[in-house]
Structures are given as structure tokens and as C-alpha cells.
Design a protein around this motif. Sequence first.
Motif, PDB file in Angstrom:
ATOM      1  N   SER A  66      -9.063  -3.994   2.763  1.00 34.23           N
ATOM      2  CA  SER A  66      -8.622  -4.666   4.089  1.00 34.23           C
ATOM      3  C   SER A  66      -8.429  -5.953   3.631  1.00 34.23           C
ATOM      4  N   SER A  67      -7.503  -6.851   4.413  1.00 32.10           N
ATOM      5  CA  SER A  67      -7.143  -7.817   4.239  1.00 32.10           C
ATOM      6  C   SER A  67      -8.114  -8.898   4.878  1.00 32.10           C
ATOM      7  N   GLU A  68      -7.942 -10.202   4.854  1.00 30.99           N
ATOM      8  CA  GLU A  68      -8.822 -11.191   5.503  1.00 30.99           C
ATOM      9  C   GLU A  68      -8.494 -11.165   7.028  1.00 30.99           C
ATOM     10  N   SER A  69      -7.207 -10.924   7.176  1.00 30.48           N
ATOM     11  CA  SER A  69      -6.664 -10.810   8.748  1.00 30.48           C
ATOM     12  C   SER A  69      -7.399  -9.463   9.309  1.00 30.48           C
ATOM     13  N   GLY A  70      -7.744  -8.401   8.599  1.00 31.75           N
ATOM     14  CA  GLY A  70      -8.295  -7.474   9.299  1.00 31.75           C
ATOM     15  C   GLY A  70      -7.523  -6.090   9.117  1.00 31.75           C
ATOM     16  N   ARG A  71      -6.224  -6.310   8.338  1.00 31.65           N
ATOM     17  CA  ARG A  71      -5.353  -5.207   8.235  1.00 31.65           C
ATOM     18  C   ARG A  71      -5.701  -4.523   7.269  1.00 31.65           C
ATOM     19  N   GLU A  72      -5.675  -3.104   7.334  1.00 34.53           N
ATOM     20  CA  GLU A  72      -6.048  -2.014   6.542  1.00 34.53           C
ATOM     21  C   GLU A  72      -4.753  -1.558   5.805  1.00 34.53           C
ATOM     22  N   ILE A  73      -5.000  -0.837   4.593  1.00 35.15           N
ATOM     23  CA  ILE A  73      -3.803   0.131   4.008  1.00 35.15           C
ATOM     24  C   ILE A  73      -4.928   1.479   3.361  1.00 35.15           C
ATOM     25  N   LEU A  74      -4.450   2.309   3.582  1.00 37.79           N
ATOM     26  CA  LEU A  74      -4.797   3.603   3.025  1.00 37.79           C
ATOM     27  C   LEU A  74      -4.607   3.470   1.316  1.00 37.79           C
ATOM     28  N   LEU A 144       2.048   5.804  -7.375  1.00 37.37           N
ATOM     29  CA  LEU A 144       3.160   5.920  -6.616  1.00 37.37           C
ATOM     30  C   LEU A 144       2.892   5.430  -5.153  1.00 37.37           C
ATOM     31  N   LEU A 145       1.783   5.177  -4.708  1.00 41.12           N
ATOM     32  CA  LEU A 145       1.445   4.515  -3.324  1.00 41.12           C
ATOM     33  C   LEU A 145       1.848   2.924  -3.632  1.00 41.12           C
ATOM     34  N   VAL A 146       1.595   2.560  -4.948  1.00 41.16           N
ATOM     35  CA  VAL A 146       1.998   1.000  -5.225  1.00 41.16           C
ATOM     36  C   VAL A 146       3.519   1.001  -5.102  1.00 41.16           C
ATOM     37  N   ASN A 147       3.987   1.748  -5.594  1.00 47.12           N
ATOM     38  CA  ASN A 147       5.706   1.769  -5.796  1.00 47.12           C
ATOM     39  C   ASN A 147       6.231   1.982  -4.351  1.00 47.12           C
ATOM     40  N   GLU A 148       5.538   2.667  -3.409  1.00 47.58           N
ATOM     41  CA  GLU A 148       5.945   2.819  -2.099  1.00 47.58           C
ATOM     42  C   GLU A 148       5.923   1.700  -1.402  1.00 47.58           C
ATOM     43  N   VAL A 149       4.772   0.908  -1.524  1.00 49.05           N
ATOM     44  CA  VAL A 149       4.383  -0.204  -0.582  1.00 49.05           C
ATOM     45  C   VAL A 149       5.063  -1.256  -1.095  1.00 49.05           C
ATOM     46  N   ALA A 150       5.620  -1.465  -2.391  1.00 52.46           N
ATOM     47  CA  ALA A 150       6.319  -2.528  -2.994  1.00 52.46           C
ATOM     48  C   ALA A 150       7.928  -2.497  -2.538  1.00 52.46           C
ATOM     49  N   PHE A 151       8.404  -1.120  -2.796  1.00 52.42           N
ATOM     50  CA  PHE A 151       9.842  -1.075  -2.619  1.00 52.42           C
ATOM     51  C   PHE A 151      10.409  -0.277  -1.557  1.00 52.42           C
ATOM     52  N   SER A 152       9.482   0.415  -0.755  1.00 52.23           N
ATOM     53  CA  SER A 152      10.018   1.116   0.354  1.00 52.23           C
ATOM     54  C   SER A 152       9.762   0.441   1.847  1.00 52.23           C
ATOM     55  N   ARG A 153      11.058   0.835   2.620  1.00 54.00           N
ATOM     56  CA  ARG A 153      10.699   0.026   4.046  1.00 54.00           C
ATOM     57  C   ARG A 153       9.495   0.687   4.753  1.00 54.00           C
ATOM     58  N   LEU A 179      -2.202   5.215  12.308  1.00 58.17           N
ATOM     59  CA  LEU A 179      -1.016   5.485  11.655  1.00 58.17           C
ATOM     60  C   LEU A 179      -0.613   3.917  10.904  1.00 58.17           C
ATOM     61  N   ALA A 180      -0.957   2.849  11.810  1.00 57.69           N
ATOM     62  CA  ALA A 180      -0.751   1.664  11.110  1.00 57.69           C
ATOM     63  C   ALA A 180      -1.750   1.072  10.212  1.00 57.69           C
ATOM     64  N   MET A 181      -2.795   1.783  10.452  1.00 60.63           N
ATOM     65  CA  MET A 181      -4.020   1.219   9.181  1.00 60.63           C
ATOM     66  C   MET A 181      -3.690   2.170   8.073  1.00 60.63           C
TER      67      MET A 181
END
Length: 226
Positions: A66-74, A144-153, A179-181
Amino acid sequence: MKKAEYVNQWLELFPALKELEAAELDMLKSVVSFKQLAKGEIAYQPGWDCSNYLMCLGGQTRVYRSSESGREILLYRVATGQTCVLTTSCLMGETTFPAESIAEQDTLLAAIPESDFNKLMAMSVKFRSFVHDNYGNLLSELILLVNEVAFSRIDIRLARYLLKVADNSNTIHTTHQKLAMDMGSVREVISRHVNEWERQGWIDSQRGKIVLLDREKLNEYSLNTI
């Protein structure tokens, strides 16, 4: 359920453990415990000590940041027959848990105490190989997830995610917010893409679920690198 029944279930789901030397397996059986997590129960929070090596015998946990703004990433999910890569990393590196983990379903875990885990890692080649193999496979998925987040739309990631998690009936039981989370995004962005794909007839977005109507078109879209 008696401990002996849990042990049998545990060994069936992790058959590599049956290959341990008799004394090593007896040691494992004597120290393992079984923990129940109710749906919604917290498994770990950032900064918690990792006191056990964990293996999932049923249900599922969700590991996320979770980020400080409350957004999450699986980051990943730990499902039946899997271990937790971050817990393993904490045990081997003697660090605290760096993320958050919550039970998405009623979950049953087999737990090996840290001290016994370390003893087995030192004395058993086969146990060490089992741990390293599981750790390596799960770490590869995390990279693979890091790669997706960094380089994929986000739209490409979303298309790939829907194709990956759809069940045999091409259905994903989720909401736009969930899904957004999972994507580390916001609901408005996810809804925009979902609504567009629904307009094109690729999916059917209903309350609490999404049905894939044209996997081929969605797959073609997911392969777009422009």
C-alpha cells in the motif's frame, strides 16, 4: 480434524517432503503446526517478524503493498499447494515482513517454526532443495510482475490479468475497484478500459463479475507492444 489427518493432507500437497530422510521427516512431523485464518484475517503486516515457514493447505491469501495515499498493488497470492516467497525471504535473510498479507478465503496453513526451519536447512540437502526450488519459482513470478508494472501499459496489464485469472467458464468474480487494487491503479481507469472492451463485445461486465466473451480478441490486445 486430527493432526494426523492434517499431516496427511500436507504431505499430499507437498509430495517432495516425502523424499526426506526418515529422521528428517519425523522431525518435520513433530514440529509442524496448523493454523486457521478466517476470511479477512490479517496474516502479516509490514514490520512483523516471520516466525514460521508457511505452506498453504487450503484457501488463499493476498500479499500486497500500500502507498501512503492508500493505493494498493497486488504482489502475488498464496494458494493451495504454494508457499510464501516473502516469508521465506524473511526467514533466510532474518528480516521483517515488507508487505501486507490478508486471507481472501478461510485458509489453512502448515507452519514450521523458524528455529526448526533453520535446523533443517542446515542438515537436509533435500529440504534445502525443496525450499530453494519453491523460492526460485515464486521469485521469478515476482520479477515478472515488477517488469510488467515498470514497462507495460495499464490496459495491456489488465487484459493479461483477466485472461490469467478467468476460471473454466471464462468468468472472473471481482469488481472494478478490486481490479484497480490488484493492478495498482484507480477504479476510473479500470472502468474506462472494461467499458470499452464491453462495447466491443469482448467481455460482459456484470455486478461482481466479468465474463470473457472473446478471449482471442482480448489476447491479441494483450500482445500489443506499441
